[in-house]
Design a protein around this motif. Sequence first.
Motif, PDB file in Angstrom:
ATOM      1  N   ASP A   1       1.237  -1.560  -0.250  1.00 52.39           N
ATOM      2  CA  ASP A   1      -0.023   0.016   0.033  1.00 52.39           C
ATOM      3  C   ASP A   1       0.890   1.499  -0.235  1.00 52.39           C
ATOM      4  O   ASP A   1       1.598   1.423   1.212  1.00 52.39           O
TER       5      ASP A   1
ATOM      6  N   PRO B   1       0.824  -3.150   4.515  1.00 49.76           N
ATOM      7  CA  PRO B   1      -0.312  -2.262   4.570  1.00 49.76           C
ATOM      8  C   PRO B   1       0.684  -0.844   4.507  1.00 49.76           C
ATOM      9  O   PRO B   1       1.691  -0.498   5.237  1.00 49.76           O
TER      10      PRO B   1
ATOM     11  N   ALA C   1      -5.340  -2.901   4.444  1.00 42.39           N
ATOM     12  CA  ALA C   1      -5.617  -2.845   5.754  1.00 42.39           C
ATOM     13  C   ALA C   1      -7.094  -3.260   5.575  1.00 42.39           C
ATOM     14  O   ALA C   1      -7.657  -4.307   5.978  1.00 42.39           O
TER      15      ALA C   1
ATOM     16  N   GLY D   1       2.926   0.527   9.435  1.00 44.57           N
ATOM     17  CA  GLY D   1       2.852   0.165   8.310  1.00 44.57           C
ATOM     18  C   GLY D   1       4.293   0.507   7.129  1.00 44.57           C
ATOM     19  O   GLY D   1       5.418   0.837   7.885  1.00 44.57           O
TER      20      GLY D   1
END
Length: 266
Positions: free
Chosen positions: A101, A148, A110, A120
């Motif tokens: 991400d 994430p 997430a 993350g």
Amino acid sequence: MADANPPSPGDTTILRLANLAGFTPPISEVKKHRIVGFDNRDARARPFNLLRTSFAKKLREDGHRLVGITSATPAAGKSFLSMNLASSLARVVEEPVFLVDLDIRRASLAEEVGLVPERGVESFLEGSVVDLTEIGHRIEGTNLGLFPSVRRTSNTAELLAGDRFTQMIENLRGRCEASTILFDLPPAFASDDAMISLSQLDGYILVVDSGKTTRRHILDVLAMLSPTPCVGTILNRYSGGLGDSYGYGYGGPDYGKYYNLTDPSS
């Protein structure tokens, strides 16, 4: 391009799926966000199964391995498509598939699987996390690894332009067992985050929102993100041409897709 000298299988510093923390997405969250790529028995997964075949073939032909997914404008469904494509692809390849991400301002991957991370990708880029293994999650029962992000509303361009991002890409490209690494990117027109990220990736897929994304949008994105090659386009929320309605209910009562992994400028 794919690394000509992949790391040795015996190298313990390789980023491996088995070393990531296991996570089982709650069924309620998977259903809520229409994540159907994990289940080959779900009829709604059919377009993603078709898409993954075209996508995998294109990657083999071009030698690409690190591919971003972006759109011209927000709310085109790119994160939804990223998760479903990655999960569908992970069911048919022998090596793991990683999904990262990089839409740090929105950071929605997430949430789509019910994961609530404390840190993350943004933490790695900030330097508070030194090992990508610390922020990765292995989706139990699948061949998918998810990295994430936790939302940051400022200084995202600085994070993506920094040395830590270069280090992350080098690790994923040269010291990672994943066969394919997908990156959920911000919309191209929202900021320069996508442009900065793509300067170090092999290519990108452009999600086109049917009825909203214009030809001018597409041409401007291609020019903006050049010279990074566009692998192809996905026409999203297309309500005709495949002979049925897939009923995703994502952004409207009918949610179909028609995709074309060819030259998007033609």
